[in-house]
Scaffold this active site. Sequence first.
Site, mmCIF file in Angstrom:
data_model
loop_
_atom_site.group_PDB
_atom_site.id
_atom_site.type_symbol
_atom_site.label_atom_id
_atom_site.label_comp_id
_atom_site.label_asym_id
_atom_site.label_seq_id
_atom_site.Cartn_x
_atom_site.Cartn_y
_atom_site.Cartn_z
ATOM 1 N N ARG A 38 0.866 -1.038 -0.114
ATOM 2 C CA ARG A 38 0.188 -0.035 0.131
ATOM 3 C C ARG A 38 1.024 1.242 -0.166
ATOM 4 O O ARG A 38 1.435 1.379 0.704
ATOM 5 C CB ARG A 38 -0.761 -0.030 1.211
ATOM 6 C CG ARG A 38 -2.055 1.244 1.259
ATOM 7 C CD ARG A 38 -2.508 1.037 2.659
ATOM 8 N NE ARG A 38 -3.382 2.066 2.907
ATOM 9 C CZ ARG A 38 -3.400 3.547 3.162
ATOM 10 N NH1 ARG A 38 -2.285 3.624 3.625
ATOM 11 N NH2 ARG A 38 -4.246 4.304 3.351
ATOM 12 N N SER A 107 -12.908 -3.737 0.523
ATOM 13 C CA SER A 107 -13.024 -3.027 1.744
ATOM 14 C C SER A 107 -14.662 -2.901 2.028
ATOM 15 O O SER A 107 -15.627 -2.221 1.144
ATOM 16 C CB SER A 107 -12.684 -1.580 1.905
ATOM 17 O OG SER A 107 -11.204 -1.703 1.810
ATOM 18 N N LYS A 137 -6.021 5.550 9.597
ATOM 19 C CA LYS A 137 -7.101 6.256 9.201
ATOM 20 C C LYS A 137 -8.039 6.737 10.452
ATOM 21 O O LYS A 137 -8.832 5.878 10.690
ATOM 22 C CB LYS A 137 -8.096 5.178 8.263
ATOM 23 C CG LYS A 137 -7.166 4.864 6.864
ATOM 24 C CD LYS A 137 -8.412 4.264 5.986
ATOM 25 C CE LYS A 137 -7.712 3.926 4.810
ATOM 26 N NZ LYS A 137 -8.672 3.209 3.661
#
Length: 204
Positions: A38, A107, A137
């Site tokens: 990522r 997700s 996040k």
Amino acid sequence: MQTFNGLYAITPDTDDSERLIEQVSAVLDGGARILQYRNKGSDAVRRLWQASILASLARSRNALFIVNDDVELARAVGADGVHVGRDDAGIAAARAALGPGAIIGASCYDSLALARAAVAAGASYVAFGAVYPSATKPGAVAAPLSLFAASADLGVPRVAIGGITAANAGAVVAAGADAIAVIGGLFEQADPGAAAHTLATLYR
């Protein structure tokens, strides 16, 4: 496809490729069975180079390699699959691009309905989170652990993500998560390999 369960390591955004490779090697040696690359950076050359190296590292440890949200990069480095967001069209497009054998993750946040839609669209696994407050996040929606019991009939692996550490991972595994996706609980630790070993042991 090999069994999709256990410790699912997700790399942090970083330009320090040498440190990233060192940490990922330690985490894989510690027992991570799945590795997701990522990196939201704009340097396409660096991303391709990092992903290529990490794909090779994962293969050498018999771990699955997933790319976050970039089908073309996943195809370029021969990844096992890709992880996409909430868009069903993204799942279908990834499947079309990468083929029937690819692993397509989706997700699903705190929504069982999204998970059912994702599976119907062709997802190989679904991810619920954040199961705990996440530094990666901080604004992520909270996903209750009860989702794992409620989603037992989905027929695909279910991944927990968000704020998972050695201190709380046992509760997530006990709730029924097939895999635990971890970033800070691995890569922000003094010894990522030892942290990986502790978390991976929960599935042994």
